[in-house]
Design an enzyme around this catalytic site. Structure first.
Site, PDB file in Angstrom:
ATOM      1  N   GLY A 245       0.814  -1.217   0.000  1.00 41.75           N
ATOM      2  CA  GLY A 245       0.000   0.000   0.000  1.00 41.75           C
ATOM      3  C   GLY A 245       0.843   1.260   0.000  1.00 41.75           C
ATOM      4  O   GLY A 245       2.018   1.231  -0.350  1.00 41.75           O
TER       5      GLY A 245
ATOM      6  N   LYS B 163      13.498  -1.174  -8.467  1.00 40.24           N
ATOM      7  CA  LYS B 163      14.096  -0.295  -7.467  1.00 40.24           C
ATOM      8  C   LYS B 163      14.564  -1.126  -6.265  1.00 40.24           C
ATOM      9  O   LYS B 163      15.634  -0.909  -5.743  1.00 40.24           O
ATOM     10  CB  LYS B 163      13.140   0.794  -7.001  1.00 40.24           C
TER      11      LYS B 163
ATOM     12  N   GLY C 100       9.115  -4.160  -8.904  1.00 36.85           N
ATOM     13  CA  GLY C 100       9.905  -2.981  -9.256  1.00 36.85           C
ATOM     14  C   GLY C 100      11.388  -3.284  -9.115  1.00 36.85           C
ATOM     15  O   GLY C 100      11.811  -3.891  -8.126  1.00 36.85           O
TER      16      GLY C 100
ATOM     17  N   SER D 240       9.777   6.642  -4.250  1.00 36.09           N
ATOM     18  CA  SER D 240       9.729   5.745  -3.098  1.00 36.09           C
ATOM     19  C   SER D 240       8.803   6.340  -2.035  1.00 36.09           C
ATOM     20  O   SER D 240       8.715   7.569  -1.907  1.00 36.09           O
ATOM     21  CB  SER D 240      11.138   5.608  -2.513  1.00 36.09           C
ATOM     22  N   SER D 241       8.167   5.449  -1.269  1.00 36.38           N
ATOM     23  CA  SER D 241       7.318   5.931  -0.160  1.00 36.38           C
ATOM     24  C   SER D 241       8.180   6.726   0.827  1.00 36.38           C
ATOM     25  O   SER D 241       7.681   7.597   1.537  1.00 36.38           O
ATOM     26  CB  SER D 241       6.696   4.776   0.615  1.00 36.38           C
TER      27      SER D 241
ATOM     28  N   LEU E 201       0.403   3.690  -2.073  1.00 34.86           N
ATOM     29  CA  LEU E 201       0.779   3.574  -3.489  1.00 34.86           C
ATOM     30  C   LEU E 201       1.210   4.911  -4.084  1.00 34.86           C
ATOM     31  O   LEU E 201       0.571   5.939  -3.864  1.00 34.86           O
ATOM     32  CB  LEU E 201      -0.416   3.017  -4.284  1.00 34.86           C
TER      33      LEU E 201
ATOM     34  N   HIS F  53       4.362   2.279  -8.021  1.00 38.84           N
ATOM     35  CA  HIS F  53       3.428   1.146  -7.972  1.00 38.84           C
ATOM     36  C   HIS F  53       2.503   1.174  -9.191  1.00 38.84           C
ATOM     37  O   HIS F  53       2.202   0.137  -9.778  1.00 38.84           O
ATOM     38  CB  HIS F  53       2.548   1.207  -6.707  1.00 38.84           C
TER      39      HIS F  53
END
Ligand code: PAF
Length: 284
Positions: free
Chosen positions: A31, A151, A149, A187-188, A33, A37
């Site tokens: 989540g 990443k 991903g 990134s989050s 997102l 994502h």
């Protein structure tokens, strides 16, 4: 967009699509997102008839010193974004259904070789938690394709190796990292950077690109290249955990005969630890 919270519900939707010979792409997430994502969802849509995204903050991949309880949970916003981006089904499993007897009693999936260095050293047990939940989700969803991903490069290779070693019937696709205009990987964790740190963070990808360019033009003293890159990052205010020039499949430090490389970097600024990487193909 359909929504399933139980395995039975999920199977009803997925079976209906399978009966109609529709292929399924699966994107597992925790989540919160962001565009990265959503690019995985788009990739899934380009490969399969149907796309399923799961949202589950997996307690098993958090270390004792990592804050599972404070992991950002933005479910309503995530569901809106998935709807807007044409995802067919969001699967929201419950911890009770996935870990009915708690975490202590669950079978662990330990992927060998790839999980004894880099992120694994800094986050003991993390990849076992990831591999275990991903295998469980694959067995529940039974997708044709699953998109990860690049990443999180080590995670992507760990999942690929698990699928290969355990003969799982799912194709793993690595999707390119999405970036801010400055080059900073989406990134989050970027939300925790202040404006000064955000500006400094663009240095990570610049350093990766500069090192990759030097390797492409024939430099092979990987230790020296690595030390120079770490010094440059640390001078900008980072604490660099590792900057490693590796074979892109084994993730072992590269030697001079390796042709497919990846540089993995993790650098912290303030309280935020940022990950990035760059692939280098010396056959090109
Ligand atoms: O990359 C992530 O968000 C997680 O590690 C994953 C693959 C969803 C497993 O919990």
């Amino acid at each position: 967009m359909d929504q399933a919270t139980s395995i039975v519900e999920l199977h009803q939707y997925a079976q209906h699509w399978k009966d109609h010979k529709e292929s399924i792409a699966f994107i597992p997430t925790m989540g919160n997102l962001h565009d990265g994502h959503l690019s995985l969802i788009k990739k899934g849509q380009s490969l399969c008839d149907r796309t399923i995204c799961s949202i589950f903050v997996n307690p098993m991949q958090f270390g004792a010193n990592e804050d599972f309880n404070h992991y950002p949970r933005t479910l309503e916003q995530d569901i809106q974004r998935l709807k807007q981006n044409g995802c067919d089904l969001v699967y929201l499993p419950t911890a009770y259904e996935l870990y009915p007897d708690g975490l202590e009693h669950i079978t662990h999936i330990h992927v060998t070789d790839l999980t004894d260095h880099w992120e694994a050293t800094h986050r003991p047990g993390h990849f076992t938690g990831v591999a275990t939940i991903v295998l469980k989700l694959f067995n529940i969803v039974k997708p044709n394709v699953s998109v990860f991903g690049k990443k999180d490069y080590q995670q992507y290779r760990v999942i690929q190796k698990m699928v290969c070693d355990l003969n799982l019937d799912v194709e793993i696709i690595g999707s390119e990292t999405t970036r801010e205009p400055s080059g900073l990987a989406t990134s989050s964790r970027n939300q925790y950077l202040d404006s000064e740190q955000t500006e400094a963070a663009s240095m990570i990808y610049k350093t990766l690109q500069q090192t990759a360019a030097r390797i492409k033009t024939g430099e092979r003293n990987y230790i020296e290249l690595k030390n120079e890159a770490i010094a440059a990052l640390n001078q900008t205010g980072f604490r660099t955990d590792y900057f490693s020039i590796c074979n892109s499949v084994t993730l072992k430090p590269a030697n001079n005969t390796d042709k497919k490389l990846v540089i993995l970097v993790t650098a912290a600024i303030g309280e935020t630890r940022l990950l990035d990487n760059i692939e280098i193909d010396l056959w090109d």
